[in-house]
Design a protein around this motif. Structure first.
Motif, PDB file in Angstrom:
ATOM      1  N   ALA A  19       0.821  -1.209   0.000  1.00 25.69           N
ATOM      2  CA  ALA A  19       0.000   0.000   0.000  1.00 25.69           C
ATOM      3  C   ALA A  19       0.855   1.260   0.000  1.00 25.69           C
ATOM      4  CB  ALA A  19      -0.930   0.000   1.217  1.00 25.69           C
ATOM      5  N   ALA A  20       2.027   1.192   0.644  1.00 25.21           N
ATOM      6  CA  ALA A  20       2.921   2.351   0.654  1.00 25.21           C
ATOM      7  C   ALA A  20       3.533   2.593  -0.721  1.00 25.21           C
ATOM      8  CB  ALA A  20       4.021   2.150   1.694  1.00 25.21           C
ATOM      9  N   LEU A  21       3.875   1.514  -1.426  1.00 27.24           N
ATOM     10  CA  LEU A  21       4.495   1.652  -2.740  1.00 27.24           C
ATOM     11  C   LEU A  21       3.477   1.868  -3.848  1.00 27.24           C
ATOM     12  CD1 LEU A  21       7.187  -1.185  -2.466  1.00 27.24           C
ATOM     13  CD2 LEU A  21       7.555   1.276  -2.288  1.00 27.24           C
ATOM     14  N   LEU A  22       2.354   1.148  -3.780  1.00 29.44           N
ATOM     15  CA  LEU A  22       1.339   1.215  -4.838  1.00 29.44           C
ATOM     16  C   LEU A  22      -0.050   1.415  -4.228  1.00 29.44           C
ATOM     17  CD1 LEU A  22       2.584  -1.780  -7.034  1.00 29.44           C
ATOM     18  CD2 LEU A  22       2.878   0.654  -7.529  1.00 29.44           C
ATOM     19  N   PRO A  23      -0.304   2.579  -3.675  1.00 28.08           N
ATOM     20  CA  PRO A  23      -1.641   2.814  -3.101  1.00 28.08           C
ATOM     21  C   PRO A  23      -2.708   2.919  -4.183  1.00 28.08           C
ATOM     22  CG  PRO A  23      -0.354   4.835  -3.090  1.00 28.08           C
ATOM     23  CD  PRO A  23       0.580   3.753  -3.537  1.00 28.08           C
ATOM     24  N   ALA A  24      -3.885   2.473  -3.860  1.00 27.83           N
ATOM     25  CA  ALA A  24      -5.007   2.564  -4.805  1.00 27.83           C
ATOM     26  C   ALA A  24      -5.484   4.003  -4.879  1.00 27.83           C
ATOM     27  CB  ALA A  24      -6.135   1.640  -4.363  1.00 27.83           C
ATOM     28  N   ARG A  25      -5.645   4.504  -6.105  1.00 30.13           N
ATOM     29  CA  ARG A  25      -6.074   5.881  -6.309  1.00 30.13           C
ATOM     30  C   ARG A  25      -7.223   5.926  -7.315  1.00 30.13           C
ATOM     31  NH1 ARG A  25      -1.910   9.467  -4.614  1.00 30.13           N
ATOM     32  NH2 ARG A  25       0.067   8.391  -4.166  1.00 30.13           N
ATOM     33  N   GLY A  26      -8.030   6.960  -7.214  1.00 33.25           N
ATOM     34  CA  GLY A  26      -9.078   7.205  -8.196  1.00 33.25           C
ATOM     35  C   GLY A  26     -10.049   6.052  -8.329  1.00 33.25           C
ATOM     36  N   PRO A  27     -10.355   5.633  -9.582  1.00 31.25           N
ATOM     37  CA  PRO A  27     -11.302   4.513  -9.802  1.00 31.25           C
ATOM     38  C   PRO A  27     -10.836   3.222  -9.137  1.00 31.25           C
ATOM     39  CG  PRO A  27     -10.935   5.723 -11.837  1.00 31.25           C
ATOM     40  CD  PRO A  27      -9.937   6.254 -10.847  1.00 31.25           C
ATOM     41  N   ALA A  28      -9.513   3.011  -9.114  1.00 34.77           N
ATOM     42  CA  ALA A  28      -9.010   1.795  -8.467  1.00 34.77           C
ATOM     43  C   ALA A  28      -9.329   1.804  -6.978  1.00 34.77           C
ATOM     44  CB  ALA A  28      -7.508   1.677  -8.686  1.00 34.77           C
ATOM     45  N   ALA A  29      -9.236   2.979  -6.354  1.00 42.16           N
ATOM     46  CA  ALA A  29      -9.558   3.082  -4.932  1.00 42.16           C
ATOM     47  C   ALA A  29     -11.029   2.774  -4.684  1.00 42.16           C
ATOM     48  CB  ALA A  29      -9.216   4.478  -4.417  1.00 42.16           C
ATOM     49  N   ALA A 212      -5.615   4.391   1.595  1.00 41.88           N
ATOM     50  CA  ALA A 212      -6.260   5.679   1.867  1.00 41.88           C
ATOM     51  C   ALA A 212      -5.380   6.560   2.741  1.00 41.88           C
ATOM     52  CB  ALA A 212      -7.616   5.454   2.535  1.00 41.88           C
ATOM     53  N   GLY A 213      -4.702   5.952   3.718  1.00 36.22           N
ATOM     54  CA  GLY A 213      -3.809   6.722   4.563  1.00 36.22           C
ATOM     55  C   GLY A 213      -2.632   7.305   3.797  1.00 36.22           C
ATOM     56  N   MET A 214      -2.083   6.525   2.860  1.00 31.43           N
ATOM     57  CA  MET A 214      -0.965   7.024   2.056  1.00 31.43           C
ATOM     58  C   MET A 214      -1.410   8.169   1.163  1.00 31.43           C
ATOM     59  SD  MET A 214       1.828   5.529   2.838  1.00 31.43           S
ATOM     60  CE  MET A 214       2.747   6.195   1.448  1.00 31.43           C
ATOM     61  N   VAL A 215      -2.577   8.043   0.537  1.00 36.16           N
ATOM     62  CA  VAL A 215      -3.074   9.096  -0.354  1.00 36.16           C
ATOM     63  C   VAL A 215      -3.275  10.387   0.427  1.00 36.16           C
ATOM     64  CG1 VAL A 215      -5.016   9.799  -1.797  1.00 36.16           C
ATOM     65  CG2 VAL A 215      -4.101   7.483  -1.988  1.00 36.16           C
ATOM     66  N   GLN A 216      -3.755  10.277   1.677  1.00 39.42           N
ATOM     67  CA  GLN A 216      -3.999  11.464   2.491  1.00 39.42           C
ATOM     68  C   GLN A 216      -2.758  11.964   3.225  1.00 39.42           C
ATOM     69  OE1 GLN A 216      -7.281  10.760   5.105  1.00 39.42           O
ATOM     70  NE2 GLN A 216      -8.730  10.336   3.456  1.00 39.42           N
ATOM     71  N   GLY A 217      -1.664  11.217   3.160  1.00 39.90           N
ATOM     72  CA  GLY A 217      -0.416  11.650   3.774  1.00 39.90           C
ATOM     73  C   GLY A 217      -0.376  11.569   5.288  1.00 39.90           C
ATOM     74  N   ILE A 218      -1.242  10.736   5.896  1.00 43.62           N
ATOM     75  CA  ILE A 218      -1.273  10.701   7.356  1.00 43.62           C
ATOM     76  C   ILE A 218      -0.073   9.973   7.946  1.00 43.62           C
ATOM     77  CG2 ILE A 218      -3.793  10.807   7.409  1.00 43.62           C
ATOM     78  CD1 ILE A 218      -3.849   7.852   7.958  1.00 43.62           C
ATOM     79  N   TRP A 219       0.665   9.195   7.137  1.00 43.16           N
ATOM     80  CA  TRP A 219       1.802   8.459   7.678  1.00 43.16           C
ATOM     81  C   TRP A 219       2.994   9.342   7.978  1.00 43.16           C
ATOM     82  CZ3 TRP A 219       2.107   3.960   9.900  1.00 43.16           C
ATOM     83  CH2 TRP A 219       1.042   3.078   9.720  1.00 43.16           C
ATOM     84  N   GLN A 220       2.927  10.593   7.555  1.00 41.55           N
ATOM     85  CA  GLN A 220       3.977  11.523   7.925  1.00 41.55           C
ATOM     86  C   GLN A 220       3.955  11.814   9.431  1.00 41.55           C
ATOM     87  OE1 GLN A 220       3.395  14.953   5.438  1.00 41.55           O
ATOM     88  NE2 GLN A 220       3.829  13.837   3.541  1.00 41.55           N
ATOM     89  N   GLN A 221       2.837  11.476  10.088  1.00 36.26           N
ATOM     90  CA  GLN A 221       2.718  11.712  11.524  1.00 36.26           C
ATOM     91  C   GLN A 221       3.452  10.667  12.355  1.00 36.26           C
ATOM     92  OE1 GLN A 221      -1.452  12.167  12.642  1.00 36.26           O
ATOM     93  NE2 GLN A 221      -1.980  12.551  10.517  1.00 36.26           N
ATOM     94  N   VAL A 222       3.842   9.536  11.730  1.00 34.27           N
ATOM     95  CA  VAL A 222       4.418   8.415  12.471  1.00 34.27           C
ATOM     96  C   VAL A 222       5.924   8.398  12.261  1.00 34.27           C
ATOM     97  CG1 VAL A 222       4.380   5.928  12.833  1.00 34.27           C
ATOM     98  CG2 VAL A 222       2.295   7.113  12.138  1.00 34.27           C
ATOM     99  N   THR A 223       6.669   8.523  13.347  1.00 33.14           N
ATOM    100  CA  THR A 223       8.128   8.471  13.309  1.00 33.14           C
ATOM    101  C   THR A 223       8.602   7.274  14.126  1.00 33.14           C
ATOM    102  OG1 THR A 223       8.334   9.884  15.264  1.00 33.14           O
ATOM    103  CG2 THR A 223       8.237  10.981  13.105  1.00 33.14           C
ATOM    104  N   PRO A 224       9.839   6.795  13.889  1.00 36.09           N
ATOM    105  CA  PRO A 224      10.351   5.661  14.688  1.00 36.09           C
ATOM    106  C   PRO A 224      10.283   5.882  16.196  1.00 36.09           C
ATOM    107  CG  PRO A 224      11.730   6.003  12.765  1.00 36.09           C
ATOM    108  CD  PRO A 224      10.748   7.131  12.777  1.00 36.09           C
ATOM    109  N   PRO A 225      10.650   7.064  16.720  1.00 33.32           N
ATOM    110  CA  PRO A 225      10.510   7.244  18.180  1.00 33.32           C
ATOM    111  C   PRO A 225       9.063   7.110  18.654  1.00 33.32           C
ATOM    112  CG  PRO A 225      11.965   8.922  17.271  1.00 33.32           C
ATOM    113  CD  PRO A 225      11.352   8.213  16.109  1.00 33.32           C
TER     114      PRO A 225
END
Length: 360
Positions: A19-29, A212-225
């Motif tokens: 999902a991180a490399l090939l997230p579903a977008r548009g009609p595929a989503a 959906a999370g990748m498309v919306q960019g919410i994973w930028q909130q998660v860091t290793p610490p």
């Protein structure tokens, strides 16, 4: 001693990577979302068809034990989840805390509770019934608790959210219960193939949520610490529940075999039930909601395997101090007549394979 590293977790992590490399977008989503909705309905139909009504009714005589497990699962766990709000924002981000709180609201496991209880020479029949009651109660209680405790989840009690819960969770589950008489034999004969269907459906739900999370960019909130802090908070949560369920059951006067069932059924959370529920309740925000549950699932397997092995070596005596307690007899499993081995090595090897694909 080999710890049970669940291979299904590896598949889940691989799905997250896809999902991180090939997230579903548009009609595929849209197509993936529709398939995910159908998969969730199928999962809960199978859960309903597998839950033995006869075994559930037979277990009513252990009502004190079942109420104790339900209290741990749907009362004590949520209270600890609410107390963890003090960790925001210093330890957990608001989004990760929402997932942490969600994991405290899902029902208990069935299959792994049975296996661990059998390894530790506990009351296996009680573990079966307690896990089944928890799964059944979770169909109603988990969405209710999410709406009450997690702001904005699923839109609260709007007509749309209620309709989604009924159509995707409750209606398929009830249909499975009603049709169990006719489809139960088929499910038993094709258990391995249906296990693949279970796993494939859950993987599809995870892919949809994380895309959906990748498309919306919410994973930028998660860091290793932040992930390490989350693991630490979950370790404390699991340790508290294992301790309270064991000594609390002793305080309530339960015998050793029953205390073992209470500890394992009352301290664990179901990945198989939680993932599709999150897809229904959180929609596009489900990816961060299920991450804490995925991590907690593997942690509880590893920790409970160690505890069960140690309990299996405890000297067991009866009320007179010297009468041995017989090991648990083979009993019907949560999905039908399936013997449960009392040997630690046999059960530990099979825990991971069945945990995520059944109602636990």
């Amino acid at each position: 001693m080999r710890l049970p590293v669940d291979p299904f977790i590896a598949l889940l992590l691989g799905t997250v990577g896809l999902a991180a490399l090939l997230p579903a977008r548009g009609p595929a989503a849209d197509a993936v979302s529709g398939a995910s909705t159908a998969a969730i309905a199928l999962l809960f139909f199978l859960y309903g068809a597998r839950l033995s009504t006869r075994e559930t009714l037979d277990g009513l005589r252990h009502w004190r034990l079942h109420l104790t497990v339900l209290g741990c699962t749907f009362l004590l766990y949520p209270l600890l989840g609410l107390a963890a709000q003090g960790l925001v924002p210093y330890v957990l981000t608001p989004a990760l805390y929402g997932g942490f709180l969600f994991l405290t609201l899902v029902p208990s496991t069935v299959q792994s509770s049975i296996a661990f209880t059998s390894v530790a020479r506990g009351n296996v029949s009680a573990a079966i019934c307690a896990g089944s009651f928890s799964s059944l109660a979770g169909i109603v209680l988990t969405p209710l608790l999410v709406a009450l405790l997690i702001d904005g989840a699923g839109g609260g009690f709007s007509a749309d959210s209620v309709l989604r819960i009924v159509l995707q969770l409750l209606a398929p589950f009830l249909a499975g219960q009603l049709l169990r008489r006719w489809v139960g034999g088929f499910l038993t004969r094709h258990r391995k193939a249906l296990g693949l269907v279970d796993r494939g459906s859950i993987l599809l739900v995870v892919y949809t949520a994380f895309s959906a999370g990748m498309v919306q960019g919410i994973w930028q909130q998660v860091t290793p610490p932040r992930l390490l802090a989350l693991l630490g908070a979950e370790a404390v949560l699991l340790a508290l529940m294992l301790t309270v369920s064991w000594f609390g059951a002793k305080r309530l006067g339960f015998a050793r075999e029953d205390r073992i069932a209470v500890q394992f059924a009352g301290s664990k959370k179901s990945l198989a039930a939680g993932l599709p529920m999150a897809g229904v309740l959180f929609g596009a925000e489900a990816s961060l909601a299920v991450l804490p549950l995925m991590l907690f699932h593997q942690m509880q397997l590893m920790v409970c395997a160690v505890i069960a092995r140690r309990r299996s070596r405890d000297p067991v005596t009866g009320a007179d101090g010297h009468e041995p307690v017989s090991p648990p007899r083979p009993v019907a499993g949560a999905d039908g007549p399936e013997p449960v081995s009392p040997r630690a090595s046999d059960a530990a090897a099979g825990i991971a394979a069945g945990t995520a694909t059944r109602s636990g």
